[in-house]
Design a protein around this motif. Structure first.
Motif, PDB file in Angstrom:
ATOM      1  N   ASN A 330      66.619 -26.718  -4.075  1.00  0.00           N
ATOM      2  CA  ASN A 330      67.155 -25.419  -3.683  1.00  0.00           C
ATOM      3  C   ASN A 330      67.093 -24.375  -4.795  1.00  0.00           C
ATOM      4  OD1 ASN A 330      67.579 -26.190  -1.086  1.00  0.00           O
ATOM      5  ND2 ASN A 330      69.776 -25.784  -1.060  1.00  0.00           N
ATOM      6  N   PRO A 331      67.573 -24.666  -6.014  1.00  0.00           N
ATOM      7  CA  PRO A 331      67.477 -23.622  -7.044  1.00  0.00           C
ATOM      8  C   PRO A 331      66.039 -23.328  -7.466  1.00  0.00           C
ATOM      9  CG  PRO A 331      68.404 -25.643  -7.969  1.00  0.00           C
ATOM     10  CD  PRO A 331      68.356 -25.826  -6.489  1.00  0.00           C
ATOM     11  N   LEU A 332      65.172 -24.375  -7.544  1.00  0.00           N
ATOM     12  CA  LEU A 332      63.778 -24.118  -7.888  1.00  0.00           C
ATOM     13  C   LEU A 332      63.074 -23.364  -6.769  1.00  0.00           C
ATOM     14  CD1 LEU A 332      64.472 -26.331 -10.061  1.00  0.00           C
ATOM     15  CD2 LEU A 332      62.066 -27.005  -9.909  1.00  0.00           C
ATOM     16  N   GLY A 333      63.558 -23.562  -5.540  1.00  0.00           N
ATOM     17  CA  GLY A 333      62.965 -22.879  -4.403  1.00  0.00           C
ATOM     18  C   GLY A 333      63.162 -21.383  -4.400  1.00  0.00           C
ATOM     19  N   PRO A 426      68.652 -16.009 -12.843  1.00  0.00           N
ATOM     20  CA  PRO A 426      69.965 -16.409 -12.333  1.00  0.00           C
ATOM     21  C   PRO A 426      71.056 -15.475 -12.825  1.00  0.00           C
ATOM     22  CG  PRO A 426      68.761 -18.322 -13.111  1.00  0.00           C
ATOM     23  CD  PRO A 426      67.966 -17.114 -13.527  1.00  0.00           C
ATOM     24  N   SER A 427      71.937 -15.084 -11.928  1.00  0.00           N
ATOM     25  CA  SER A 427      73.047 -14.204 -12.289  1.00  0.00           C
ATOM     26  C   SER A 427      74.255 -14.581 -11.453  1.00  0.00           C
ATOM     27  CB  SER A 427      72.681 -12.733 -12.045  1.00  0.00           C
ATOM     28  OG  SER A 427      72.546 -12.482 -10.654  1.00  0.00           O
ATOM     29  N   ALA A 428      75.405 -14.071 -11.837  1.00  0.00           N
ATOM     30  CA  ALA A 428      76.632 -14.390 -11.110  1.00  0.00           C
ATOM     31  C   ALA A 428      76.711 -13.658  -9.781  1.00  0.00           C
ATOM     32  CB  ALA A 428      77.850 -14.044 -11.969  1.00  0.00           C
ATOM     33  N   THR A 429      75.847 -12.662  -9.587  1.00  0.00           N
ATOM     34  CA  THR A 429      75.825 -11.911  -8.333  1.00  0.00           C
ATOM     35  C   THR A 429      74.698 -12.413  -7.444  1.00  0.00           C
ATOM     36  OG1 THR A 429      76.641  -9.942  -9.490  1.00  0.00           O
ATOM     37  CG2 THR A 429      75.725  -9.613  -7.296  1.00  0.00           C
ATOM     38  N   LEU A 430      75.043 -12.744  -6.206  1.00  0.00           N
ATOM     39  CA  LEU A 430      74.066 -13.261  -5.251  1.00  0.00           C
ATOM     40  C   LEU A 430      73.798 -12.242  -4.155  1.00  0.00           C
ATOM     41  CD1 LEU A 430      75.441 -16.898  -4.825  1.00  0.00           C
ATOM     42  CD2 LEU A 430      73.413 -16.190  -6.126  1.00  0.00           C
ATOM     43  N   HIS A 431      72.560 -12.245  -3.675  1.00  0.00           N
ATOM     44  CA  HIS A 431      72.177 -11.417  -2.531  1.00  0.00           C
ATOM     45  C   HIS A 431      72.187 -12.300  -1.288  1.00  0.00           C
ATOM     46  CE1 HIS A 431      69.380  -9.462   0.303  1.00  0.00           C
ATOM     47  NE2 HIS A 431      69.812  -8.330  -0.234  1.00  0.00           N
ATOM     48  N   LEU A 432      72.908 -11.880  -0.267  1.00  0.00           N
ATOM     49  CA  LEU A 432      73.017 -12.629   0.983  1.00  0.00           C
ATOM     50  C   LEU A 432      72.325 -11.858   2.092  1.00  0.00           C
ATOM     51  CD1 LEU A 432      76.846 -13.508   0.786  1.00  0.00           C
ATOM     52  CD2 LEU A 432      74.924 -14.657  -0.338  1.00  0.00           C
ATOM     53  N   SER A 433      71.588 -12.564   2.937  1.00  0.00           N
ATOM     54  CA  SER A 433      70.934 -11.891   4.059  1.00  0.00           C
ATOM     55  C   SER A 433      70.958 -12.779   5.290  1.00  0.00           C
ATOM     56  CB  SER A 433      69.492 -11.513   3.684  1.00  0.00           C
ATOM     57  OG  SER A 433      68.732 -12.662   3.356  1.00  0.00           O
ATOM     58  N   ASN A 434      70.508 -12.202   6.421  1.00  0.00           N
ATOM     59  CA  ASN A 434      70.502 -12.883   7.721  1.00  0.00           C
ATOM     60  C   ASN A 434      71.927 -13.193   8.187  1.00  0.00           C
ATOM     61  OD1 ASN A 434      68.896 -13.742   9.880  1.00  0.00           O
ATOM     62  ND2 ASN A 434      69.075 -15.887   9.261  1.00  0.00           N
ATOM     63  N   ILE A 435      72.814 -12.246   7.968  1.00  0.00           N
ATOM     64  CA  ILE A 435      74.231 -12.402   8.350  1.00  0.00           C
ATOM     65  C   ILE A 435      74.416 -11.880   9.774  1.00  0.00           C
ATOM     66  CG2 ILE A 435      76.600 -11.783   7.776  1.00  0.00           C
ATOM     67  CD1 ILE A 435      75.590 -11.216   4.904  1.00  0.00           C
ATOM     68  N   PRO A 436      74.944 -12.682  10.701  1.00  0.00           N
ATOM     69  CA  PRO A 436      75.160 -12.199  12.075  1.00  0.00           C
ATOM     70  C   PRO A 436      76.336 -11.226  12.143  1.00  0.00           C
ATOM     71  CG  PRO A 436      76.006 -14.433  11.825  1.00  0.00           C
ATOM     72  CD  PRO A 436      75.318 -14.084  10.532  1.00  0.00           C
ATOM     73  N   PRO A 437      76.368 -10.368  13.164  1.00  0.00           N
ATOM     74  CA  PRO A 437      77.450  -9.367  13.284  1.00  0.00           C
ATOM     75  C   PRO A 437      78.838  -9.984  13.412  1.00  0.00           C
ATOM     76  CG  PRO A 437      75.620  -8.881  14.786  1.00  0.00           C
ATOM     77  CD  PRO A 437      75.362 -10.235  14.229  1.00  0.00           C
ATOM     78  N   SER A 438      78.894 -11.208  13.910  1.00  0.00           N
ATOM     79  CA  SER A 438      80.198 -11.829  14.135  1.00  0.00           C
ATOM     80  C   SER A 438      80.873 -12.311  12.856  1.00  0.00           C
ATOM     81  CB  SER A 438      80.035 -13.023  15.090  1.00  0.00           C
ATOM     82  OG  SER A 438      79.121 -13.975  14.539  1.00  0.00           O
ATOM     83  N   VAL A 439      80.144 -12.357  11.721  1.00  0.00           N
ATOM     84  CA  VAL A 439      80.696 -12.878  10.467  1.00  0.00           C
ATOM     85  C   VAL A 439      81.234 -11.728   9.623  1.00  0.00           C
ATOM     86  CG1 VAL A 439      80.119 -14.056   8.310  1.00  0.00           C
ATOM     87  CG2 VAL A 439      79.182 -14.890  10.473  1.00  0.00           C
ATOM     88  N   SER A 440      82.486 -11.849   9.194  1.00  0.00           N
ATOM     89  CA  SER A 440      83.144 -10.797   8.413  1.00  0.00           C
ATOM     90  C   SER A 440      83.063 -11.099   6.919  1.00  0.00           C
ATOM     91  CB  SER A 440      84.611 -10.678   8.824  1.00  0.00           C
ATOM     92  OG  SER A 440      85.326 -11.850   8.424  1.00  0.00           O
ATOM     93  N   ASP A 441      83.486 -10.137   6.125  1.00  0.00           N
ATOM     94  CA  ASP A 441      83.507 -10.349   4.678  1.00  0.00           C
ATOM     95  C   ASP A 441      84.477 -11.457   4.298  1.00  0.00           C
ATOM     96  OD1 ASP A 441      85.652  -8.834   5.468  1.00  0.00           O
ATOM     97  OD2 ASP A 441      85.570  -7.429   3.790  1.00  0.00           O
ATOM     98  N   THR A 479      75.154 -23.219  -8.192  1.00  0.00           N
ATOM     99  CA  THR A 479      75.742 -24.225  -7.298  1.00  0.00           C
ATOM    100  C   THR A 479      75.832 -23.694  -5.871  1.00  0.00           C
ATOM    101  OG1 THR A 479      77.056 -25.114  -9.139  1.00  0.00           O
ATOM    102  CG2 THR A 479      77.750 -25.710  -6.917  1.00  0.00           C
ATOM    103  N   ALA A 480      76.171 -22.412  -5.731  1.00  0.00           N
ATOM    104  CA  ALA A 480      76.266 -21.810  -4.397  1.00  0.00           C
ATOM    105  C   ALA A 480      74.898 -21.762  -3.715  1.00  0.00           C
ATOM    106  CB  ALA A 480      76.853 -20.411  -4.507  1.00  0.00           C
ATOM    107  N   VAL A 481      73.852 -21.502  -4.473  1.00  0.00           N
ATOM    108  CA  VAL A 481      72.497 -21.525  -3.899  1.00  0.00           C
ATOM    109  C   VAL A 481      72.190 -22.916  -3.352  1.00  0.00           C
ATOM    110  CG1 VAL A 481      70.042 -21.384  -4.455  1.00  0.00           C
ATOM    111  CG2 VAL A 481      71.595 -19.636  -5.314  1.00  0.00           C
ATOM    112  N   ILE A 482      72.585 -23.942  -4.110  1.00  0.00           N
ATOM    113  CA  ILE A 482      72.347 -25.330  -3.681  1.00  0.00           C
ATOM    114  C   ILE A 482      73.121 -25.644  -2.403  1.00  0.00           C
ATOM    115  CG2 ILE A 482      72.715 -27.750  -4.295  1.00  0.00           C
ATOM    116  CD1 ILE A 482      72.339 -26.881  -7.234  1.00  0.00           C
TER     117      ILE A 482
END
Length: 504
Positions: A330-333, A426-441, A479-482
């Protein structure tokens, strides 16, 4: 008048002739530039084109029998600017390197020498430099400038599988003459560039030799045409635009097209152009290999087929308590498509990882070597193995080997994928995508907290399909990426997680 240069070469003592055979000690600045190893086919106009970007050229002397030339600039300041530019970047004429230094002479006195060709070339440049002229009446001379032709090329890169940067373009096109300015941009989902030469003839030769060639093996094809523009206006020197004659320009707020650390990851390789055709144009390329310049930070890449075995990495110092194949893949990916992973049976702290190609292996190693994972510092090096072998049929390896060749998680399988342009350390800030409308912060914060991460900040993008999340440390982010990349969020949406260059 004294024939300074004539006497200089043909006097009995011949001081400089002796110097030419050995090393060159730097002279004090002079407005006269000495050029060595000049190819025989080079014309007066080619020599003049080296100096034109930096100021007016006032005199020229070519000594073809000695493969040398002297170029006189109008001022010492212009000569210094020229030398400063060419010191880290070897100039090329007709795709051959030439070498320059200050001359011991303060001026050229060539009035009594048979120098008609040079004077005609100078006159053509000084009277019509921007418009494009054709020289006539000079015995044996070729057309020095093409009538009405622009020195600006429009470049489109098709089949963009690997990133092409401004520095890559500069390195390729500098083989045909002095590149003054480059502007890169994306239009109609295509990577494009405008590139301005000092001389329209350079643009003509570059177009004839490079149009239709591939920068990398079987991809990144150059399509080149002349621009209607005759000059480019560059406001900022950054990774998207650059004026090579104006080092004082600000960087502006333009975002770089490729992170500097990614460029550094390719630093040990070469660019190879694989031509689909043979051109007889002067300066045409064989396959062309261009070396990198550590001073200018130029990037260079080699096709994977030329460095066999370098697509396999040895990952060591893993935590054996959590050494599962997906922990590694996962991290190498994030930096390339992982094809196979094999954890060593007797040394579970070590694993072999086969990437899709050498470029992606180099990226993963550059970014992840030295990072912390599960309390240990990762060590990643190139392996001597050509490939990761799968267990023979009927042999059980306790799940230590995994074939990911057909994994749906591959980020770079699609040619020209935008993922290539969004690779960051690698950084402490992650970019998230493909989030459905039903999921909140709050849903996403709880999800990341459930893996043991401490959420410091969160921000949705305007469309709420993407977000940034800042965790407590880089190790937590890895770890979160994994744990969470491709996590099922429902509604047929799987979370995409990658490192971000931004902060919240």
């Amino acid at each position: 008048m004294l024939l300074t240069i004539f006497i200089y070469f043909f006097s009995a003592n011949g001081n400089d002739s002796k110097k030419f055979k050995g090393d060159y000690s730097p002279c004090s600045p002079s407005r006269v530039i000495h050029i060595r190893k000049v190819p025989n086919e080079v014309t007066e106009a080619d020599i003049i084109s080296l100096g034109v970007p930096f100021g007016k050229v006032t005199n020229l002397l070519m000594l073809k029998s000695k493969s040398q030339a002297f170029l006189e600039m109008a001022s010492e300041e212009a000569a210094i600017t020229m030398m400063n530019y060419y010191t880290p970047v070897t100039p090329h004429l007709r795709s051959q390197p030439v070498y320059i230094q200050y001359s011991n002479h303060r001026e050229l006195k060539t009035d009594n020498l048979p120098n008609q060709r040079a004077q005609a070339a100078l006159q053509a440049v000084n009277t019509g430099q921007s418009g494009g002229l054709t020289l006539t009446g000079v015995p044996g001379s070729e057309s020095l400038l093409l009538t009405g032709q622009s020195p600006v090329l429009r470049i489109i890169v098709e089949n963009l599988f690997y990133p092409v940067t401004l520095d890559v373009l500069h390195q390729i096109f500098s083989k045909f003459g002095t590149v003054l300015k480059i502007i890169t941009f994306t239009k109609n989902n295509q990577f494009q560039a405008l590139l301005q030469y000092a001389d329209p003839m350079n643009a003509h030769h570059a177009k004839a030799a490079l149009d239709g060639q591939n920068i990398y093996n079987a991809c990144c094809t150059l399509r080149i045409e002349f621009s209607k523009l005759t000059s480019l206006n560059v406001k900022y020197n950054n990774d998207k635009s650059r004026d090579f004659t104006r080092l004082d320009l600000p960087t502006g707020d333009g975002q770089p097209s490729l992170d500097a650390t990614m460029a550094a990851a390719f630093g040990r390789y070469f660019i190879v152009l694989y031509p689909p055709k043979v051109s007889s144009v002067p300066g045409a390329l064989g396959p062309l290999a261009l070396t990198t310049s550590a001073i200018t930070g130029r990037m260079a890449i080699h096709g994977m087929t030329a460095i066999p075995g370098h697509s396999v990495l040895l990952v060591s110092n893993l935590n054996p308590d959590v050494s599962q194949t997906f922990v590694i893949s996962n991290p190498l990916g994030v930096y390339g498509d992982v094809h196979r992973v094999k954890i060593l049976f007797n040394k579970k702290e070590n694993a072999l990882v086969q990437m899709a190609d050498a470029t992606q292996a180099q990226l993963a190693m550059s970014h992840l070597n030295g990072q912390r994972l599960h309390g240990r510092v990762l060590r990643i090096t190139l392996s001597k193995h050509q490939a990761v072998q799968l267990p023979r049929e009927g042999h059980e390896d306790q799940g230590l080997t995994k074939d990911y060749s057909n994994s749906p998680l591959h980020r770079f399988k699609k040619p020209g994928s935008k993922n290539f342009q969004n690779i960051f350390p690698p950084s402490a800030t992650l970019h998230l995508s493909n989030i459905p409308p039903s999921v909140s912060d709050d849903d996403l914060k709880r999800l990341f907290a459930s893996t043991g991460c401490s959420v410091k900040a969160f921000k949705f993008f305007q469309d709420r399909k993407m977000a940034l999340i800042q965790l407590g440390s880089v190790e937590e982010a890895i770890t979160a990426v994994i744990d969470l990349h491709n996590h099922d969020l429902g509604d047929n949406h799987h979370l995409r997680v990658s490192f971000s260059k931004s902060m919240i």
